[in-house]
Design a protein around this motif. Sequence first.
Motif, PDB file in Angstrom:
ATOM      1  N   LEU A  40      67.120  35.680  26.963  1.00 11.55           N
ATOM      2  CA  LEU A  40      66.736  36.645  25.929  1.00 11.55           C
ATOM      3  C   LEU A  40      66.075  35.911  24.773  1.00 11.55           C
ATOM      4  N   ARG A  41      65.057  36.544  24.200  1.00  5.97           N
ATOM      5  CA  ARG A  41      64.325  35.984  23.074  1.00  5.97           C
ATOM      6  C   ARG A  41      64.440  36.936  21.891  1.00  5.97           C
ATOM      7  N   PRO A  42      64.121  36.477  20.679  1.00  4.45           N
ATOM      8  CA  PRO A  42      64.178  37.362  19.513  1.00  4.45           C
ATOM      9  C   PRO A  42      63.332  38.609  19.728  1.00  4.45           C
ATOM     10  N   ARG A  71      61.103  43.459  27.030  1.00  2.00           N
ATOM     11  CA  ARG A  71      60.588  42.254  26.397  1.00  2.00           C
ATOM     12  C   ARG A  71      59.792  42.584  25.141  1.00  2.00           C
ATOM     13  N   ALA A  72      60.053  41.834  24.081  1.00  4.58           N
ATOM     14  CA  ALA A  72      59.284  41.964  22.846  1.00  4.58           C
ATOM     15  C   ALA A  72      57.983  41.190  22.991  1.00  4.58           C
ATOM     16  N   GLY A  73      56.935  41.685  22.380  1.00  4.10           N
ATOM     17  CA  GLY A  73      55.671  40.964  22.340  1.00  4.10           C
ATOM     18  C   GLY A  73      55.701  39.916  21.237  1.00  4.10           C
ATOM     19  N   TRP A  74      54.620  39.173  21.131  1.00  7.50           N
ATOM     20  CA  TRP A  74      54.538  38.103  20.160  1.00  7.50           C
ATOM     21  C   TRP A  74      54.735  38.622  18.735  1.00  7.50           C
ATOM     22  N   LEU A  75      54.099  39.737  18.401  1.00 10.70           N
ATOM     23  CA  LEU A  75      54.214  40.275  17.038  1.00 10.70           C
ATOM     24  C   LEU A  75      55.660  40.651  16.702  1.00 10.70           C
ATOM     25  N   GLU A  76      56.340  41.299  17.634  1.00  8.27           N
ATOM     26  CA  GLU A  76      57.720  41.712  17.383  1.00  8.27           C
ATOM     27  C   GLU A  76      58.656  40.503  17.295  1.00  8.27           C
ATOM     28  N   ARG A  77      58.417  39.459  18.111  1.00  9.90           N
ATOM     29  CA  ARG A  77      59.242  38.250  18.034  1.00  9.90           C
ATOM     30  C   ARG A  77      59.085  37.573  16.680  1.00  9.90           C
ATOM     31  N   VAL A  78      57.832  37.445  16.217  1.00 14.54           N
ATOM     32  CA  VAL A  78      57.581  36.813  14.918  1.00 14.54           C
ATOM     33  C   VAL A  78      58.218  37.633  13.803  1.00 14.54           C
TER      34      VAL A  78
END
Length: 102
Positions: A40-42, A71-78
């Motif tokens: 899992l990722r942020p 899965r969250a995309g790059w924008l949501e993770r940041v």
Amino acid sequence: MGSVLSWLTGGRTLEVPCTVDIEQTFDSLHAHAIPEGVMLRPGDRVVVHGVPPGVDYGQAISFTCRATVYRAGWLERVWTEASAILELTELYHCGFEPKEVA
């Protein structure tokens, strides 16, 4: 173009097995869901399927079920990482407020 957009905004889903542990006793009140075979990722979200709404007092159960990982995309993770850091600094801020003299 579609893969770049999906990388930025997310939208990918995974179906995985999930181990669920629920306990409501004098010593502990908890519910843990651990998706298996996926890191899992942020910003990722997990929906667990087929879980009972709760357990009676004094019971502890553990079982395997299915879970969907969104899965969250790059924008949501940041965004998730940045907001977590800002919320953590709020804890530091309120811990060191000077006392007012009465």
